[in-house]
Design an enzyme around this catalytic site. Structure first.
Site, PDB file in Angstrom:
ATOM      1  N   SER A 128       0.822  -1.204   0.000  1.00 33.73           N
ATOM      2  CA  SER A 128       0.000   0.000   0.000  1.00 33.73           C
ATOM      3  C   SER A 128       0.857   1.255   0.000  1.00 33.73           C
ATOM      4  O   SER A 128       1.967   1.264   0.521  1.00 33.73           O
ATOM      5  CB  SER A 128      -0.915   0.036   1.218  1.00 33.73           C
ATOM      6  OG  SER A 128      -1.659   1.239   1.221  1.00 33.73           O
ATOM      7  N   LYS A 182      -4.437  -6.860   3.239  1.00 35.95           N
ATOM      8  CA  LYS A 182      -4.438  -5.718   2.317  1.00 35.95           C
ATOM      9  C   LYS A 182      -5.862  -5.386   1.874  1.00 35.95           C
ATOM     10  O   LYS A 182      -6.243  -4.214   1.758  1.00 35.95           O
ATOM     11  CB  LYS A 182      -3.550  -5.995   1.097  1.00 35.95           C
ATOM     12  CG  LYS A 182      -3.582  -4.886   0.025  1.00 35.95           C
ATOM     13  CD  LYS A 182      -3.012  -3.593   0.574  1.00 35.95           C
ATOM     14  CE  LYS A 182      -3.054  -2.341  -0.262  1.00 35.95           C
ATOM     15  NZ  LYS A 182      -3.778  -2.155  -1.434  1.00 35.95           N
ATOM     16  N   HIS A 185      -7.495  -3.610   4.647  1.00 33.63           N
ATOM     17  CA  HIS A 185      -6.926  -2.252   4.632  1.00 33.63           C
ATOM     18  C   HIS A 185      -7.686  -1.377   3.635  1.00 33.63           C
ATOM     19  O   HIS A 185      -8.085  -0.258   3.942  1.00 33.63           O
ATOM     20  CB  HIS A 185      -5.436  -2.311   4.263  1.00 33.63           C
ATOM     21  CG  HIS A 185      -4.852  -0.983   3.837  1.00 33.63           C
ATOM     22  ND1 HIS A 185      -5.084  -0.445   2.585  1.00 33.63           N
ATOM     23  CD2 HIS A 185      -4.084  -0.090   4.496  1.00 33.63           C
ATOM     24  CE1 HIS A 185      -4.468   0.735   2.509  1.00 33.63           C
ATOM     25  NE2 HIS A 185      -3.853   0.964   3.647  1.00 33.63           N
ATOM     26  N   ASN A 186      -7.902  -1.902   2.444  1.00 29.84           N
ATOM     27  CA  ASN A 186      -8.602  -1.121   1.426  1.00 29.84           C
ATOM     28  C   ASN A 186     -10.055  -0.877   1.821  1.00 29.84           C
ATOM     29  O   ASN A 186     -10.594   0.197   1.565  1.00 29.84           O
ATOM     30  CB  ASN A 186      -8.533  -1.823   0.070  1.00 29.84           C
ATOM     31  CG  ASN A 186      -7.202  -1.585  -0.616  1.00 29.84           C
ATOM     32  OD1 ASN A 186      -6.192  -1.375   0.038  1.00 29.84           O
ATOM     33  ND2 ASN A 186      -7.185  -1.635  -1.930  1.00 29.84           N
ATOM     34  N   GLU A 189     -10.009   1.826   4.138  1.00 30.28           N
ATOM     35  CA  GLU A 189      -9.736   3.036   3.334  1.00 30.28           C
ATOM     36  C   GLU A 189     -11.053   3.592   2.747  1.00 30.28           C
ATOM     37  O   GLU A 189     -11.304   4.802   2.790  1.00 30.28           O
ATOM     38  CB  GLU A 189      -8.743   2.655   2.225  1.00 30.28           C
ATOM     39  CG  GLU A 189      -8.470   3.679   1.150  1.00 30.28           C
ATOM     40  CD  GLU A 189      -7.568   3.084   0.040  1.00 30.28           C
ATOM     41  OE1 GLU A 189      -6.475   2.580   0.348  1.00 30.28           O
ATOM     42  OE2 GLU A 189      -7.972   3.129  -1.139  1.00 30.28           O
TER      43      GLU A 189
HETATM   44  C1  6PG Z   1      -3.205   1.484  -1.540  1.00 27.82           C
HETATM   45  C2  6PG Z   1      -4.500   1.726  -2.265  1.00 27.82           C
HETATM   46  C3  6PG Z   1      -4.438   1.144  -3.636  1.00 27.82           C
HETATM   47  C4  6PG Z   1      -5.485   1.683  -4.578  1.00 27.82           C
HETATM   48  C5  6PG Z   1      -6.887   1.309  -4.198  1.00 27.82           C
HETATM   49  C6  6PG Z   1      -7.903   2.158  -4.905  1.00 27.82           C
HETATM   50  O1  6PG Z   1      -3.293   0.855  -0.508  1.00 27.82           O
HETATM   51  O2  6PG Z   1      -2.181   1.942  -2.007  1.00 27.82           O
HETATM   52  O3  6PG Z   1      -5.531   1.121  -1.556  1.00 27.82           O
HETATM   53  O4  6PG Z   1      -4.449  -0.228  -3.507  1.00 27.82           O
HETATM   54  O5  6PG Z   1      -5.341   3.055  -4.678  1.00 27.82           O
HETATM   55  O6  6PG Z   1      -7.064  -0.017  -4.531  1.00 27.82           O
HETATM   56  O7  6PG Z   1      -9.071   1.479  -4.809  1.00 27.82           O
HETATM   57  P1  6PG Z   1     -10.374   1.789  -5.588  1.00 27.82           P
HETATM   58  O8  6PG Z   1     -10.021   2.077  -7.018  1.00 27.82           O
HETATM   59  O9  6PG Z   1     -11.177   0.546  -5.451  1.00 27.82           O
HETATM   60  O10 6PG Z   1     -10.955   2.987  -4.908  1.00 27.82           O
END
Ligand code: 6PG
Length: 493
Positions: A128, A182, A185-186, A189
């Site tokens: 990430s 991960k 984590h997303n 996010e």
């Molecule tokens: C990270 C982000 C990366 C990505 C996302 C965007 O941890 O660096 O999470 O993995 O920017 O997957 O996700 P979406 O396109 O689904 O919003």
């Protein structure tokens, strides 16, 4: 062969990761399906370290010292399988193949089994931090065997970012554990961004302040408990003007339909299977889906009324020329209420995410240490935040913490903000500004803390229509009422 490690797939993430590795002194083999990208990387950044460019997969594999370590950085799904299928026949027993993409953990588990049968160690590694993180120090969530980690771990620790002298990389667990973490984590996010967006929406319409002025609010929040990368970049986005008409805020010209690559959706799908209520993440995924339902939104406009009277008080002739629904004299306390609501909702979203990590770990026997995940999320990743240090401490004090919300620090923090949180949810309902993240987080909090839940009635209904039985508070066993007869109770088991 001279290269210590190889990277195949040189799009933004792969290219930056390869540069990061080479900058740390590793002789790095680089390969891409279209060779021009390989040449461009070496041409532009060759001076940063020692790269060994390869035109073909055969050349790439031959350039690596044995046992080989190869990191695949291509799109999740079919492209990853295609690269594995191309490389696997060229590899030997003992080689380590790493998937650094955002793979679904179930795919990682499948690939790990298939490659293990051929003697190849397959490690699914979550990375990430976006482009910049990949280059300057990401947060890394490596899964895979102990054997693979013994070789891979030190390299990943070198290229990951450090927080207080601790690298943001640690062995998460076997097979799909790294990609699972991960994925969560997303999901977090998504939830975090949804909550921030709700806070912005309420502040903007509540106060009638310009995005630029709201940028200052987020900046000030960033020096308190909410300090995080996402709050910091919120201020930057709100401050930005439209490049083609700078006096117009950028946020007002961006189409209001959120897109997604799908990791948030996977989190919710998986949570449904595990039975873990990650309502904050689910609300975030659904809010994105609703925002993207353009035809329905157009059809509803002007047809579905809002609250009859949204008092527009605000600052007389406020900065946007229109007041908000909050009286100007109450602006400061409203800002503080929204801050408290955001913080409390965020604690709920993280508590749910950590519950899910524990549930996944139990289901798949991964032995994940939740405190270690909080530790490696403190830097490098998108959800990096001061707050994660508190989470790390909570699990350090009590490794089997039943919920983050009951840790004394978080319980206290949420208790301190709960009245404000309730006021904000009431205001959102009264003013017709949707805040699904805030309100569902509050519903979760109330659901968790109440001594008796309404599920007793649900159980009664299930017993009536389907003889599904219920348990009693005063004795063990399962029971059923003769609903169509004399209402007598019978006991099963
Ligand atoms: C990270 C982000 C990366 C990505 C996302 C965007 O941890 O660096 O999470 O993995 O920017 O997957 O996700 P979406 O396109 O689904 O919003």
């Amino acid at each position: 062969p001279t290269a210590q490690i190889g990277v195949t797939g040189l799009a933004t993430m792969g290219r930056n990761l390869a540069r990061n590795i080479a900058r740390h002194g590793y002789v790095t083999a680089v390969h891409n399906r279209t060779e021009s990208k390989t040449k461009a990387l070496v041409g532009e950044f060759g001076h940063e370290g020692t790269f060994v460019p390869a035109a073909t997969a055969e050349e790439f594999v031959a350039s690596l010292t044995v046992p080989r370590t190869i990191i695949i950085m291509v799109k999740a799904g079919a492209p990853t399988d295609a690269v594995i299928d191309e490389l696997a026949p060229l590899l030997e027993e003992g080689d380590i193949l790493v998937d650094g993409g955002n793979a679904h953990f179930a795919d990682t588990r499948r690939r790990e089994v298939a490659l293990r049968e051929r003697g190849i160690h397959f490690a699914g590694v979550g990375i990430s931090g976006g482009e910049e993180g990949a280059l300057l120090g990401p947060s890394i969530m490596p899964g895979g065997s102990e054997h693979a980690y013994a070789k891979l771990g030190p390299i990943l620790a070198d290229i990951a970012v450090d927080v207080d002298g601790t690298p943001c990389s640690t062995h998460v667990g076997p097979d799909g554990a790294g990609h699972f973490v991960k994925m969560v984590h997303n999901g977090i996010e998504y939830a975090d961004m949804q909550l921030i967006a709700e806070a912005y929406d309420l502040l903007r319409h509540g106060l009638g302040w310009t995005p630029e002025r709201l940028a200052e609010v987020f900046e000030s929040w960033n020096s308190g408990d909410l300090e995080s990368f996402l709050i910091e970049i919120t201020a930057r986005v709100l401050r930005a003007g439209d490049p083609s008409q700078p006096e117009r805020p950028l946020v007002d010209v961006i189409v209001d339909e959120a897109e997604q690559k799908g990791t948030g959706r996977w989190t919710v799908q998986t949570a449904l299977d595990l039975g873990t209520p990650v309502s904050g993440i689910a609300e975030a995924v659904f809010a994105r889906a609703l925002s993207g339902s353009a035809a329905q939104r157009r059809a509803a406009q002007g047809v579905l009324p809002g609250p009859a009277e949204v008092p527009a008080v605000g600052e007389p002739g406020g900065e946007e020329g229109a007041g908000g629904f909050v009286d100007a004299a109450d602006a400061e306390s409203f800002v503080e209420d929204v801050r408290a609501a955001l913080y409390a909702s965020k604690v709920v979203a993280y508590a749910q995410g950590f519950d899910m990590i524990r549930a996944g770990s139990v289901e798949y026997g991964w032995g994940i240490d939740p405190g270690a995940m909080a530790t490696i999320w403190r830097g490098g990743c998108i959800i990096r935040a001061r707050f994660l240090d508190r989470i790390r401490e909570a699990y350090e004090k009590q490794p089997d913490l039943p919920s983050l919300l009951v840790d004394p620090y978080f319980a206290g923090a949420v208790a301190a903000g709960q009245e404000a949180w309730r006021r904000v949810v009431v205001q959102s309902v009264q003013s017709g500004i949707p805040a699904p993240g805030f309100s569902s987080a509050l519903a979760y909090y109330d659901g968790l803390r109440r001594e008796r839940s309404s599920a007793a009635l649900v159980q009664g209904l299930r017993d009536l229509f389907g003889a599904h039985t219920y348990r009693r508070v005063d004795r063990p066993g399962s029971f059923h009422i003769d609903w169509s007869g004399d209402l007598s109770e019978s006991q099963f088991s």
